[in-house]
Design a protein around this motif. Structure first.
Motif, PDB file in Angstrom:
ATOM      1  N   GLU A 283       1.558   6.223   2.661  1.00  0.00           N
ATOM      2  CA  GLU A 283       0.359   7.059   2.480  1.00  0.00           C
ATOM      3  C   GLU A 283      -0.860   6.177   2.276  1.00  0.00           C
ATOM      4  O   GLU A 283      -1.950   6.445   2.813  1.00  0.00           O
ATOM      5  CB  GLU A 283       0.553   7.999   1.276  1.00  0.00           C
ATOM      6  CG  GLU A 283      -0.529   9.064   1.128  1.00  0.00           C
ATOM      7  CD  GLU A 283      -1.797   8.572   0.412  1.00  0.00           C
ATOM      8  OE1 GLU A 283      -2.866   9.158   0.655  1.00  0.00           O
ATOM      9  OE2 GLU A 283      -1.714   7.596  -0.356  1.00  0.00           O
ATOM     10  N   GLY A 284      -0.679   5.100   1.517  1.00  0.00           N
ATOM     11  CA  GLY A 284      -1.790   4.194   1.255  1.00  0.00           C
ATOM     12  C   GLY A 284      -2.340   3.579   2.522  1.00  0.00           C
ATOM     13  O   GLY A 284      -3.554   3.517   2.718  1.00  0.00           O
ATOM     14  N   LYS A 285      -1.439   3.157   3.407  1.00  0.00           N
ATOM     15  CA  LYS A 285      -1.915   2.535   4.644  1.00  0.00           C
ATOM     16  C   LYS A 285      -2.693   3.519   5.512  1.00  0.00           C
ATOM     17  O   LYS A 285      -3.776   3.187   6.015  1.00  0.00           O
ATOM     18  CB  LYS A 285      -0.754   1.947   5.449  1.00  0.00           C
ATOM     19  CG  LYS A 285      -1.193   1.472   6.826  1.00  0.00           C
ATOM     20  CD  LYS A 285      -0.159   0.702   7.604  1.00  0.00           C
ATOM     21  CE  LYS A 285      -0.701   0.356   9.002  1.00  0.00           C
ATOM     22  NZ  LYS A 285       0.212  -0.466   9.804  1.00  0.00           N
TER      23      LYS A 285
ATOM     24  N   LEU B   3       0.808  -1.219   0.000  1.00  0.00           N
ATOM     25  CA  LEU B   3       0.000   0.000   0.000  1.00  0.00           C
ATOM     26  C   LEU B   3       0.837   1.263   0.000  1.00  0.00           C
ATOM     27  O   LEU B   3       0.383   2.309  -0.478  1.00  0.00           O
ATOM     28  CB  LEU B   3      -0.895   0.020   1.250  1.00  0.00           C
ATOM     29  CG  LEU B   3      -1.785  -1.201   1.488  1.00  0.00           C
ATOM     30  CD1 LEU B   3      -2.471  -1.097   2.839  1.00  0.00           C
ATOM     31  CD2 LEU B   3      -2.816  -1.336   0.378  1.00  0.00           C
TER      32      LEU B   3
ATOM     33  N   ARG C  98      -4.200   6.223   4.640  1.00  0.00           N
ATOM     34  CA  ARG C  98      -5.469   6.569   3.972  1.00  0.00           C
ATOM     35  C   ARG C  98      -6.472   5.423   4.115  1.00  0.00           C
ATOM     36  O   ARG C  98      -7.654   5.648   4.345  1.00  0.00           O
ATOM     37  CB  ARG C  98      -5.196   6.858   2.491  1.00  0.00           C
ATOM     38  CG  ARG C  98      -6.418   7.272   1.696  1.00  0.00           C
ATOM     39  CD  ARG C  98      -6.690   8.766   1.822  1.00  0.00           C
ATOM     40  NE  ARG C  98      -7.742   9.194   0.901  1.00  0.00           N
ATOM     41  CZ  ARG C  98      -8.961   9.582   1.282  1.00  0.00           C
ATOM     42  NH1 ARG C  98      -9.264   9.597   2.566  1.00  0.00           N
ATOM     43  NH2 ARG C  98      -9.861   9.952   0.402  1.00  0.00           N
ATOM     44  N   LEU C  99      -5.988   4.191   3.985  1.00  0.00           N
ATOM     45  CA  LEU C  99      -6.877   3.036   4.126  1.00  0.00           C
ATOM     46  C   LEU C  99      -7.486   2.992   5.524  1.00  0.00           C
ATOM     47  O   LEU C  99      -8.699   2.815   5.678  1.00  0.00           O
ATOM     48  CB  LEU C  99      -6.115   1.735   3.847  1.00  0.00           C
ATOM     49  CG  LEU C  99      -6.923   0.445   4.044  1.00  0.00           C
ATOM     50  CD1 LEU C  99      -8.130   0.387   3.108  1.00  0.00           C
ATOM     51  CD2 LEU C  99      -6.046  -0.797   3.827  1.00  0.00           C
ATOM     52  N   LEU C 100      -6.654   3.174   6.546  1.00  0.00           N
ATOM     53  CA  LEU C 100      -7.173   3.135   7.919  1.00  0.00           C
ATOM     54  C   LEU C 100      -8.216   4.224   8.139  1.00  0.00           C
ATOM     55  O   LEU C 100      -9.216   4.023   8.833  1.00  0.00           O
ATOM     56  CB  LEU C 100      -6.024   3.276   8.924  1.00  0.00           C
ATOM     57  CG  LEU C 100      -5.066   2.084   9.008  1.00  0.00           C
ATOM     58  CD1 LEU C 100      -3.930   2.366   9.982  1.00  0.00           C
ATOM     59  CD2 LEU C 100      -5.809   0.807   9.417  1.00  0.00           C
TER      60      LEU C 100
ATOM     61  N   LEU D 265     -10.186   5.558   5.780  1.00  0.00           N
ATOM     62  CA  LEU D 265     -11.417   5.192   5.067  1.00  0.00           C
ATOM     63  C   LEU D 265     -12.162   4.080   5.793  1.00  0.00           C
ATOM     64  O   LEU D 265     -13.386   4.098   5.892  1.00  0.00           O
ATOM     65  CB  LEU D 265     -11.078   4.765   3.631  1.00  0.00           C
ATOM     66  CG  LEU D 265     -10.601   5.891   2.708  1.00  0.00           C
ATOM     67  CD1 LEU D 265      -9.892   5.345   1.469  1.00  0.00           C
ATOM     68  CD2 LEU D 265     -11.776   6.780   2.300  1.00  0.00           C
ATOM     69  N   LEU D 266     -11.419   3.108   6.310  1.00  0.00           N
ATOM     70  CA  LEU D 266     -12.060   2.000   7.024  1.00  0.00           C
ATOM     71  C   LEU D 266     -12.731   2.499   8.300  1.00  0.00           C
ATOM     72  O   LEU D 266     -13.808   2.035   8.672  1.00  0.00           O
ATOM     73  CB  LEU D 266     -11.032   0.911   7.351  1.00  0.00           C
ATOM     74  CG  LEU D 266     -10.440   0.176   6.147  1.00  0.00           C
ATOM     75  CD1 LEU D 266      -9.383  -0.832   6.596  1.00  0.00           C
ATOM     76  CD2 LEU D 266     -11.530  -0.522   5.343  1.00  0.00           C
TER      77      LEU D 266
END
Lengths: 150, 150
Positions: free
Chosen positions: A136-138, A133, A140-142, A144-145
């Motif tokens: 930044e991806g991680k 991810l 952002r994922l957390l 959004l989740l």
DNA sequence: TATTGTTATACTCTATAACTATA
DNA sequence: TATAGTTATAGAGTATAACAATA
């Protein structure tokens, strides 16, 4: 004559299933948990058992039902879980000084040691997964989740 | 004297559990599925049953095992699922002209109608859920989840 | 009366071995 | 011999009702 590829059956169409948040969430969760389960299997721990050990360690002196509630585990189902952890000498039930109905739970020294090993194993797992991810991806994922988890 | 708040037991510490991708994924998946389950309950459909109906509709003439494989359902477990859909006259098993071992599955007219209703209900669900993320958020989430789903 | 831990129970999901009929 | 569908079965996970001890 060119070598023929091994025959693969044609993949079926999933329609717009992959665009459904629920479907995508489930597929990702199963894939990630598959790695968690395999990782913790070396310690004969299931994910729910890890989370119980962690919460007991994080909340010393808390009562049996508080741990179960915090993890969304029904009280009746938590009994057998604790029984097993106690039988394996990882956790123990104590007496509450103020309420003789309730049991305060704690980790044994062995439980603390196993939890530490599990944390290290899961840190490696987390690195593996996060590498797909990016940092930044991680985060952002957390984010959004968290917006979905009510 | 100010009115006292109703006594809430202190929330336990979850440690760094919320930073684990697997934990956050599971919480979000359960919350979203809770809404899916409640939404489809009006049609007496479970999520897996919806996905089976959808795949049958999307892939006319396909064989029983192909549908199961595409959805990650074990072949033995798929038998009872199809039995129920057939008993409810939503799907039916046909003969394969070329291989008498296999059954080609299809939807009945009633199954097509129920699928259409389910799609509409799930579109409303999807709007509800997506509104928590925004358009960019949803597409980014699907992208991140795809990276995890191997 | 209400709550804590417990027992009993049931239902869903998932997983595996083995059978049958076909290929 | 291999494959499609099936049966039987077993294990998790999850849910509810009800009981005894205690508050």
């Amino acid at each position: 004559m060119p070598k023929t590829e091994p025959h693969l059956p044609p993949a079926l169409s999933l329609g717009d299933l992959p665009q459904h948040i629920g479907y995508a969430l489930r597929r990702a969760q199963l894939a990630v948990f598959d790695d968690v389960i395999k990782s913790l299997a070396a310690l004969d721990l299931r994910p729910a058992q890890f989370s119980v050990l962690l919460l007991i360690a994080e909340n010393p002196g808390s009562k049996q039902t508080q741990i179960a509630d915090a993890l969304g585990i029904q009280r009746p189902n938590f009994v057998a879980m604790l029984d097993e952890l106690e039988h394996r000498k990882l956790a123990k039930r104590g007496q509450s000084s103020t309420d003789r109905r309730s049991r305060s739970v704690s980790l044994t020294v062995g439980g603390q040691a196993l939890l530490l090993k599990a944390k290290k194993i899961l840190a490696a797992h987390e690195s593996r997964i996060s590498s797909r991810l990016g940092d930044e991806g991680k985060s952002r994922l957390l984010e959004l989740l968290a917006a979905l988890a009510i």
